[in-house]
Enzyme design. Structure first.
Site, PDB file in Angstrom:
ATOM      1  N   ASP A 206      25.334  31.956 -11.507  1.00  0.00           N
ATOM      2  CA  ASP A 206      26.593  31.427 -10.977  1.00  0.00           C
ATOM      3  C   ASP A 206      27.229  32.596 -10.217  1.00  0.00           C
ATOM      4  O   ASP A 206      26.884  33.747 -10.468  1.00  0.00           O
ATOM      5  CB  ASP A 206      27.459  30.985 -12.156  1.00  0.00           C
ATOM      6  CG  ASP A 206      28.902  30.834 -11.775  1.00  0.00           C
ATOM      7  OD1 ASP A 206      29.167  30.067 -10.848  1.00  0.00           O
ATOM      8  OD2 ASP A 206      29.766  31.490 -12.401  1.00  0.00           O
TER       9      ASP A 206
ATOM     10  N   ASP B 157      29.379  31.542 -16.668  1.00  0.00           N
ATOM     11  CA  ASP B 157      30.520  31.885 -17.524  1.00  0.00           C
ATOM     12  C   ASP B 157      31.546  30.774 -17.661  1.00  0.00           C
ATOM     13  O   ASP B 157      32.336  30.775 -18.586  1.00  0.00           O
ATOM     14  CB  ASP B 157      31.231  33.129 -16.959  1.00  0.00           C
ATOM     15  CG  ASP B 157      31.927  32.814 -15.650  1.00  0.00           C
ATOM     16  OD1 ASP B 157      31.361  32.034 -14.876  1.00  0.00           O
ATOM     17  OD2 ASP B 157      33.024  33.330 -15.423  1.00  0.00           O
TER      18      ASP B 157
ATOM     19  N   ASP C  65      29.751  25.627 -15.513  1.00  0.00           N
ATOM     20  CA  ASP C  65      28.346  26.042 -15.622  1.00  0.00           C
ATOM     21  C   ASP C  65      27.680  25.410 -16.842  1.00  0.00           C
ATOM     22  O   ASP C  65      26.461  25.484 -17.001  1.00  0.00           O
ATOM     23  CB  ASP C  65      28.239  27.570 -15.759  1.00  0.00           C
ATOM     24  CG  ASP C  65      28.837  28.284 -14.567  1.00  0.00           C
ATOM     25  OD1 ASP C  65      28.646  27.772 -13.453  1.00  0.00           O
ATOM     26  OD2 ASP C  65      29.494  29.322 -14.753  1.00  0.00           O
TER      27      ASP C  65
HETATM   28  P1  AMP Z   1      33.431  27.457  -9.106  1.00  0.00           P
HETATM   29  O1  AMP Z   1      32.220  26.600  -9.124  1.00  0.00           O
HETATM   30  O2  AMP Z   1      34.253  27.414 -10.344  1.00  0.00           O
HETATM   31  O3  AMP Z   1      33.128  28.870  -8.651  1.00  0.00           O
HETATM   32  O4  AMP Z   1      34.411  26.833  -7.991  1.00  0.00           O
HETATM   33  C1  AMP Z   1      33.935  26.597  -6.714  1.00  0.00           C
HETATM   34  C2  AMP Z   1      35.012  26.648  -5.685  1.00  0.00           C
HETATM   35  O5  AMP Z   1      35.951  25.606  -5.906  1.00  0.00           O
HETATM   36  C3  AMP Z   1      35.823  27.910  -5.697  1.00  0.00           C
HETATM   37  O6  AMP Z   1      35.201  28.932  -4.977  1.00  0.00           O
HETATM   38  C4  AMP Z   1      37.103  27.454  -5.037  1.00  0.00           C
HETATM   39  O7  AMP Z   1      36.949  27.400  -3.645  1.00  0.00           O
HETATM   40  C5  AMP Z   1      37.241  26.039  -5.537  1.00  0.00           C
HETATM   41  N1  AMP Z   1      38.108  25.918  -6.714  1.00  0.00           N
HETATM   42  C6  AMP Z   1      37.758  25.592  -7.958  1.00  0.00           C
HETATM   43  N2  AMP Z   1      38.836  25.550  -8.777  1.00  0.00           N
HETATM   44  C7  AMP Z   1      39.895  25.897  -8.021  1.00  0.00           C
HETATM   45  C8  AMP Z   1      41.306  26.039  -8.268  1.00  0.00           C
HETATM   46  N3  AMP Z   1      41.835  25.843  -9.468  1.00  0.00           N
HETATM   47  N4  AMP Z   1      42.077  26.386  -7.245  1.00  0.00           N
HETATM   48  C9  AMP Z   1      41.575  26.581  -6.008  1.00  0.00           C
HETATM   49  N5  AMP Z   1      40.267  26.461  -5.715  1.00  0.00           N
HETATM   50  C10 AMP Z   1      39.433  26.112  -6.693  1.00  0.00           C
END
Ligand code: AMP
Length: 573
Positions: A251, A458, A462
């Site tokens: 991730d 993490d 995931d």
């Molecule tokens: P992640 O898979 O958790 O890394 O999330 C993927 C993408 O979704 C991040 O890089 C952000 O662009 C967006 N994202 C997820 N959660 C949020 C949040 N609470 N606020 C803003 N963007 C978010």
């Protein structure tokens, strides 16, 4: 004699098991028996102080931790500044800075000032109890290789009894029928006795103990060693699968990157003022646990302060919704606010103009993530977030390559940012803009191609992939759900422990295989000799040799186990 040897074998086994239980016992002894329960006034001054049994501490109790004492339960610091020695739990030798708001772990030592802490996890919920439970469960859960040893041992005994019977018949009947020369039978014996001696030799020589004992001990030692290095392996199955891993799926946020994102710039794209943009963003993002949300809220609060606003004035949010791996949305007053990535904006039918597109691509090339804020269906502004790559990431990826293991990134973030990070650390394949189910599907795709897949992550998002992977590894600083879903927990949150886990598994499995070869080789050689195949040619019968061998046998098994234990331990010294 056989019963004595079996008992001796069992005794040695209990000694070995006792040593591991001692180690677990020592872990539980880290918790102090007594603690100081205090009552405080609104300014945090101590009003009363009572010494109580640690077992009586309840959640939310305020405990005083004096200099040099151990922390009784998992808690959060509410007053005071200190350093905690957490090496017994995380393996990290450097004392960790503790100030209000920081978590402290039961069993660790307060090395500096006096702390007031509020209990968050008590009894069997503390990290220490969980570690003990995990290691115990891991040691009870049998690895498939262990089950194979049990299976072989189960069929081995009847086979040996039948082999002994055949040996007896093979010597007795020809002896009685005069098929072999009479002088082969020693003077003081008859054919019956000679046949019986060969049959007993077969029974005694064929001892599967090296096989049966060495395997569980190796698994036990490996999980114990892992725990002391901050790599918690939740069962023999995970330990065994990790040695076959051919590809590691990472991730991005919080795994490859430090996971403490920071906002580097904020821009406006509409008639709303920066203050209004910050107000609405804080309202929606304050309810999100995502590290990006925390960074955005912190930055927006700083901006508001700059404009002279008071933090308490942030409006409430209604209909708050989390869009996993994309962002969040909610209603602030009568306005609909969506905060997240481009994918979320598309999903919410928010048009993205060329000016916004330009801002996004400029930032993505710099490996920054753009968080867009839309108010009532129009992009109002954006925050550019950077999350530096962990310093050891590049080294770990190239080491994995040298071990013949390839790596890929699967992230919910956009492709350009993910590719920039991949280039920086040396990963060739990137799957971006993937939602949590998509991450799990990617893992399954790789498995369909016949690969054994490890997933390192993490976050809550995931978890499906961690469960789907052959070996799920959770970064210890991650969410509880990810830790629950994973097979291996990297307690120190150190990226290098991905290698430690795989290496530990490889070394353990190669030791176990070596044990099999020794045990089976010994039996394959020993059984025909015991059955008397060399007697007609060289006159070798085992009664004397048998004694020596029989005495050597448990010793041999014991040395094999010592060898296997120490060689695993040596890996880490
Ligand atoms: P992640 O898979 O958790 O890394 O999330 C993927 C993408 O979704 C991040 O890089 C952000 O662009 C967006 N994202 C997820 N959660 C949020 C949040 N609470 N606020 C803003 N963007 C978010």
């Amino acid at each position: 004699m056989m019963i004595s040897f079996i008992l001796l074998g069992k005794y040695l086994e209990i000694v070995a098991k006792g040593k591991t239980s001692d180690a677990l016992g020592k872990l539980t002894q880290l918790v102090p028996d007594k603690a100081y329960l205090v009552a405080i006034d609104t300014d945090g001054n101590i009003m009363t102080e009572t010494e109580i049994d640690t077992q009586l501490i309840q959640k939310n109790d305020i405990i005083k931790i004096v200099y040099g004492s151990k922390i009784p339960v998992d808690s959060i610091v509410i007053k005071g500044q200190s350093y905690a020695n957490e090496s017994m739990i995380t393996g990290e030798a450097r004392p960790v800075d503790k100030s209000p708001g920081d978590k402290v772990i039961s069993g660790t030592i307060n090395e500096n000032g006096c702390l007031l802490v509020k209990a968050t996890h008590v009894g069997s919920d503390t990290a220490l109890s969980q570690i003990v439970q995990l290691v115990e469960a891991a040691q009870l859960a049998k690895a498939p290789v262990q089950q194979l040893a049990d299976h072989i041992s189960r069929v081995f005994v009847p086979i040996v009894v039948v082999a002994a019977l055949i040996t007896w018949l093979g010597w007795f009947i020809p002896g009685e029928a005069g098929i072999y020369p009479k002088h082969w039978i020693p003077k003081a014996m008859d054919a019956f006795e000679l046949a019986l001696q060969f049959a007993i030799s077969v029974l005694v020589v064929a001892c599967p103990c090296a096989l049966g004992l060495a395997t569980p001990t190796a698994v036990m030692v490996a999980s114990g060693m892992g725990a002391s290095q901050g790599v918690l392996i939740k069962g023999g199955d995970a330990l065994e699968k990790a040695h076959k891993v051919k590809i590691v799926v990472f991730d991005k946020t919080g795994t490859l990157t430090i996971g403490k994102p920071e906002v580097v710039s904020a821009v406006l794209f509409s008639e709303f003022s920066m203050e209004e943009l910050c107000d609405m963003t804080i309202s929606v993002e304050a309810s999100s646990e995502h590290p990006i949300a925390k960074a955005v809220v912190a930055h927006a609060k700083r901006l508001r302060q700059k404009f002279g606003s008071c933090i308490e004035e942030v409006p409430d949010v209604d209909d708050f919704e989390v869009h996993m791996g994309a962002g969040v949305s909610g209603k602030v007053g009568d306005r609909t606010v969506v905060v997240g990535n481009k994918r979320l904006m598309h999903a919410c039918n928010v048009p993205i103009c060329s000016e916004v597109e330009k801002y996004i691509s400029e930032n993505e090339i710099l490996a920054r993530t753009c968080i867009l804020v839309s108010i009532d269906g129009k992009i109002a502004g954006a925050f550019s977030v950077t999350d530096p790559v962990k310093p050891e990431a590049k080294r770990v990826i190239s080491f994995l390559h040298s071990m013949g293991i390839s790596s890929i990134i699967v992230t919910g973030d956009n492709c350009a940012t993910a590719t920039a990070i991949a280039n920086e650390v040396g990963i060739d394949e990137v799957f971006a803009e993937t939602d949590p189910v998509g991450k799990a599907d990617k893992v399954k795709d790789l498995q369909m191609k016949g690969m054994t897949v490890a997933m390192v992550g993490d976050g809550i998002n995931d978890s499906p992939a961690l469960v789907a992977a052959d070996v799920g590894m959770a970064i210890g600083a991650g969410t509880d759900i990810a830790i629950e879903a994973a097979d291996i927990v990297l307690v120190k949150s150190s990226f290098e422990d991905v290698i430690t886990a795989i290496d530990l598994s490889r070394k353990t499995m190669s030791r176990i295989r070596l044990n099999y070869i020794w045990a089976l080789g010994y039996n394959i050689l020993g059984l025909p000799i015991a059955a008397g195949v060399l007697y007609p040619i060289a006159g070798i019968r085992l009664p004397h040799g048998l004694l020596v061998l029989a005495w050597l046998l448990p010793l041999l098994a014991w040395f094999l186990r010592l060898f296997c234990c120490s060689s695993i331990k040596n890996l880490f010294i």
